[in-house]
Scaffold this motif. Structure first.
Motif, PDB file in Angstrom:
ATOM      1  N   PRO A 115       0.825  -1.210   0.000  1.00  0.00           N
ATOM      2  CA  PRO A 115       0.000   0.000   0.000  1.00  0.00           C
ATOM      3  C   PRO A 115       0.861   1.264   0.000  1.00  0.00           C
ATOM      4  O   PRO A 115       2.025   1.230   0.404  1.00  0.00           O
ATOM      5  N   LEU A 116       0.282   2.344  -0.472  1.00  0.00           N
ATOM      6  CA  LEU A 116       0.981   3.622  -0.481  1.00  0.00           C
ATOM      7  C   LEU A 116       1.167   4.117   0.940  1.00  0.00           C
ATOM      8  O   LEU A 116       0.230   4.154   1.727  1.00  0.00           O
ATOM      9  N   ARG A 121       5.435   3.375  -2.337  1.00  0.00           N
ATOM     10  CA  ARG A 121       5.068   2.000  -2.021  1.00  0.00           C
ATOM     11  C   ARG A 121       6.312   1.127  -1.934  1.00  0.00           C
ATOM     12  O   ARG A 121       7.343   1.432  -2.534  1.00  0.00           O
TER      13      ARG A 121
END
Length: 220
Positions: A115-116, A121
């Motif tokens: 996930p960012l 990421r």
């Protein structure tokens, strides 16, 4: 870059992924599979182009590209995916978001996007055979539930108001009894019209009919 005893590594950010993993993508000889939310999932300018360029030397590699339904809301993305499918790769669209963005090369190495976080990421490069096999099994299971992009981008048929209303109810997942009451028609008529619409849209299921109707702009 960190590693463990299984020789799996974590790459931090798209720049490191492109720098370190591009040779891996270029080395594909048999199969290249990719699951992404959108064809422009990369934030780093030129990242997609570098990855695509790295694979051009092996046109015989079987490529499978799976994207989330959000791509259908972007006309330029639809054109890009249609063009891509016309050049050889299989391209399918899932009715919903992609669970995990993933690339698998030759059934032996997988790249999983995290996930960012804090603007970037992490990407885990996995070489452990059992883990790669599990990732591929999940990919193919999701692939089977998706629809070929060519089926979703064919010209929309001309439909009357009632047909559009029926497709909208299918897309909502409304049960037959409630749908025919909403439309003021008999259950038998409703089911006959659903079967006709499925045939018209070349859909094998109500789910696929609703998905295609959305992609063609026949329902909101």
């Amino acid at each position: 870059m960190s590693s463990n005893v299984d020789q799996n590594v974590v790459l931090r950010g798209e720049r490191e992924l492109v720098e370190r993993a591009t040779p891996l993508f270029a080395g594909a000889r048999e199969e290249f599979v990719c699951a992404a939310a959108h064809p422009r999932t990369w934030a780093l300018p030129g990242a997609r182009e570098q990855i695509v360029a790295a694979r051009r030397g092996h046109p015989d590699v079987k490529a499978y590209k799976l994207y989330g339904s959000e791509a259908l809301a972007d006309d330029s993305a639809v054109r890009l995916l249609t063009d891509l499918a016309g050049r050889g790769p299989r391209v399918r669209i899932l009715d919903g978001p992609i669970p995990h963005e993933t690339i698998v090369v030759d059934r032996r190495v997988a790249v999983i996007a995290g996930p960012l976080a804090s603007g970037e990421r992490e990407f885990t490069v996995v070489r452990t055979p059992a883990v790669v096999a599990g990732i591929l099994a999940l990919f193919w299971s999701t692939w089977r539930a998706a629809t070929e992009v060519s089926e979703l981008t064919a010209p929309a048929p001309a439909l009357g108001e009632q047909s559009r209303d029926i497709l909208a109810l299918l897309a909502e997942g409304m049960k037959d009894e409630a749908a025919c009451r909403r439309l003021g028609i008999s259950l038998r008529t409703y089911r006959r019209r659903v079967a006709e619409l499925m045939e018209l849209l070349d859909a094998e299921s109500r789910f696929q009919a609703g998905l295609r109707a959305r992609s063609l702009g026949l329902v909101p």
